[in-house]
Design an enzyme around this catalytic site. Structure first.
Site, short mmCIF file in Angstrom:
data_model
loop_
_atom_site.label_atom_id
_atom_site.label_comp_id
_atom_site.label_asym_id
_atom_site.label_seq_id
_atom_site.Cartn_x
_atom_site.Cartn_y
_atom_site.Cartn_z
N VAL A 21 39.03 31.53 41.25
CA VAL A 21 40.13 32.10 42.04
C VAL A 21 39.66 33.14 43.04
O VAL A 21 40.02 33.10 44.23
CB VAL A 21 41.21 32.70 41.11
CG1 VAL A 21 42.29 33.38 41.93
CG2 VAL A 21 41.83 31.61 40.24
N ALA A 85 28.99 37.86 36.50
CA ALA A 85 27.90 38.84 36.50
C ALA A 85 26.90 38.53 35.40
O ALA A 85 27.20 37.85 34.42
CB ALA A 85 28.47 40.25 36.32
N SER A 137 37.60 45.18 45.35
CA SER A 137 38.76 45.50 44.52
C SER A 137 40.03 45.04 45.19
O SER A 137 40.19 45.16 46.40
CB SER A 137 38.83 47.01 44.26
OG SER A 137 39.99 47.31 43.50
N LYS A 191 32.00 50.97 43.05
CA LYS A 191 33.02 50.08 42.45
C LYS A 191 33.14 50.35 40.95
O LYS A 191 34.24 50.31 40.38
CB LYS A 191 32.65 48.62 42.70
CG LYS A 191 33.58 47.60 42.03
CD LYS A 191 35.03 47.78 42.41
CE LYS A 191 35.90 46.56 42.11
NZ LYS A 191 35.91 46.11 40.73
N HIS A 194 35.25 53.34 40.61
CA HIS A 194 36.63 52.92 40.91
C HIS A 194 37.29 52.37 39.65
O HIS A 194 38.42 52.74 39.29
CB HIS A 194 36.62 51.86 42.01
CG HIS A 194 37.92 51.12 42.19
ND1 HIS A 194 38.34 50.14 41.31
CD2 HIS A 194 38.89 51.22 43.13
CE1 HIS A 194 39.51 49.66 41.69
NE2 HIS A 194 39.86 50.30 42.80
N ASN A 195 36.58 51.49 38.95
CA ASN A 195 37.15 50.88 37.76
C ASN A 195 37.31 51.88 36.63
O ASN A 195 38.26 51.80 35.84
CB ASN A 195 36.28 49.71 37.31
CG ASN A 195 36.45 48.50 38.21
OD1 ASN A 195 36.90 48.61 39.34
ND2 ASN A 195 36.08 47.33 37.71
N GLU A 198 40.37 53.67 37.32
CA GLU A 198 41.46 52.72 37.03
C GLU A 198 41.81 52.74 35.54
O GLU A 198 43.00 52.74 35.17
CB GLU A 198 41.02 51.33 37.46
CG GLU A 198 42.02 50.22 37.21
CD GLU A 198 41.44 48.87 37.58
OE1 GLU A 198 41.52 47.95 36.74
OE2 GLU A 198 40.91 48.74 38.69
#
Length: 485
Positions: A21, A85, A137, A191, A194-195, A198
């Protein structure tokens, strides 16, 4: 846009490997912006599915063999990997390298660990190619409509790849939500943080929800509260979707969906990496850590079953004299905890940038998170401005525009943490972020006692407030002091 079959001379502007996706949506995004996109998947059926369902959206060059895929891209080639990953990423790189020409670019757009990106970039650069680790993201919708993109790697690679990434990224008031973060692993490092933020942001929203339920609000009423909060300083993507989620009905039973979802949260590792890296860097990120541990405890079924059987305590009912005033307290506490979560994350970005010689522009990271990404929020423009005004800002909490509001809100924050503890509502991030705030501002904490005990049992020495150097007490002897250096 109608697809035109590429001629034998047509070359793609860029290639995408991995048609799950995220990869297929990113390829479509590129095609929507008039790039010719080469597409490849190990299982050709997925490539065929993309072309069958979305081939009329732009210009695609599908290939069944990886050799044909590489040859279909104009040089210097830019190839984006959207594969799992770890080992699958390494395997795909190994398959591509013999087919590339000097100066070609491989970009890993997955959630790879930044240490792996450093390793890969070093090995690939030595062979004459560019390797870019880019955090992306925004989820499936962001990949298609415009994500926030955090690329690392060489400046030369960004000159080639950057314009395309900036074009397909989200935009905030005309500014692309994409910028070069620094060499080798810098993009995936940013990133990762960032997570981590989050995780903390989602957990503290969940704690606020539990407190609202504890005070007697229905799910629909909670949804109304979050929708109203989303009109002010708490305006953010996560607050917005919270109100939507809480209104959703279960398609099977008609009950509130939230009440039929199993109460155990999963995670994929980036939050854990954020905390592990913070420990290695010596950066306190207890709010993010508590969010990671909260997910872990939610999934510790045996522990929770035993605790429900043997442990007593309040049932989570929150008793207050003025429910409206308490809801406002929760709003203020949520804002403060959110600020601390961001402050901890940006402190880790700043420290990591120094440790790894990346010189990350912290304001730039805040800038590209203002749209497209999962933690996009009104607060980020204030953060961007704070770090623009003072690039050496030690903590977001020290910014004048932030500290004044935290001071105004802290009484509400303390009332909420106290009421949560009194009522038996677990609020680990509310509590941890308040403790971080208090420890940071305290003139003295308990560290002196800790250091004295360390000196007692391990001769680890201590420092004095009235002298320079390190000292040791002869604890088992005459209790005299010795200067060590």
């Amino acid at each position: 846009m109608t697809q035109t079959a590429p001629s034998s001379q047509t070359k793609a502007n860029i290639g995408v490997v991995g048609m799950a996706v995220m990869g297929s949506n990113l390829a479509r995004n590129l095609a929507h912006h008039d790039y010719t996109v080469a597409v490849f998947n190990r299982t050709y059926a997925r490539t065929q599915k993309l072309i069958a369902e979305h081939g009329n959206e732009g210009s695609f060059i599908p290939s069944e063999k990886i050799e044909d895929f590489v040859n279909s891209i104009a040089t210097p080639r830019s190839i984006i990997l959207m594969v799992k990953a770890g080992a699958p990423t390494d395997a795909t790189i190994d398959e591509l390298l013999p087919l590339l020409s000097p100066g070609d670019i491989i970009m890993d757009g997955g959630n790879s660990y930044f240490g792996d990106t450093i390793r890969r970039e070093k090995a690939i650069a030595a062979k004459g190619f560019h390797f870019v680790g880019a955090g992306i993201s925004g989820g499936e919708t962001g990949a298609l409509e415009g994500p926030s993109i955090m690329p690392g790697g060489s400046p030369e690679s960004y000159k080639i790849l950057g314009p395309m990434l900036e074009t397909i990224s989200a935009h905030y008031h005309g500014d692309p939500c994409c910028a070069w973060m620094g060499p080798n692993g810098a993009g995936h490092f940013v990133k990762m943080i960032h997570n981590g933020i989050e995780y903390s942001d989602m957990q503290v929203i969940g704690e606020a929800y539990e407190l609202l339920r504890g005070v007697g609000l229905t799910n629909a009423e909670c949804a109304d509260v979050f929708a109203e909060w989303n009109k002010g300083d708490l305006d953010s993507y996560l607050i917005e979707i919270t109100s939507i989620v809480l209104r959703q009905k279960d398609p099977r039973t008609g009950a509130d969906l939230i009440d039929v979802i199993k109460d155990r949260a999963q995670m994929k590792g980036t939050g854990t990496w954020t905390v592990q890296t913070a420990l290695e860097l010596g950066v306190p990120t207890n709010g993010i850590a508590e969010a990671v541990f909260a997910r872990a405890e939610s999934s510790h079924d045996d522990l929770r079953a035993a605790a429900r059987k043997y442990l007593a305590g309040p049932d989570g009912t929150v008793s207050v004299d003025d429910r409206t005033a308490f809801i406002e307290d929760v709003r203020k506490a949520l804002w403060c905890s959110k600020v601390v979560s961001y402050a901890q994350g940006f402190d880790e970005i700043r420290t990591g940038g120094q440790e790894y010689d990346w010189n990350i522009n912290v304001a730039e990271a805040a800038k590209i998170w203002r749209a497209g990404c999962i933690i996009r929020a009104k607060l980020l423009e204030r953060i961007r401005q704070a770090y623009t005004d003072d690039p050496d800002l030690v903590s977001l909490m020290a910014a004048s525009s932030v500290s004044a509001e935290m001071e105004a809100n802290q009484s509400a924050w303390r009332r909420v943490v106290s009421k949560a503890a009194e009522s038996g509502v677990p609020a680990p991030v509310f509590s941890a972020t308040l403790a971080y705030y208090d420890m940071a501002r305290a003139p003295r904490v308990n560290a002196a006692l800790t250091q004295a005990m360390r000196d007692y049992f391990g001769s680890h020495t201590y420092e004095r407030v009235d002298d320079h150097g390190h000292f040791h007490i002869e604890w088992t002897g005459d209790h005299s002091e010795t200067r060590i250096d």
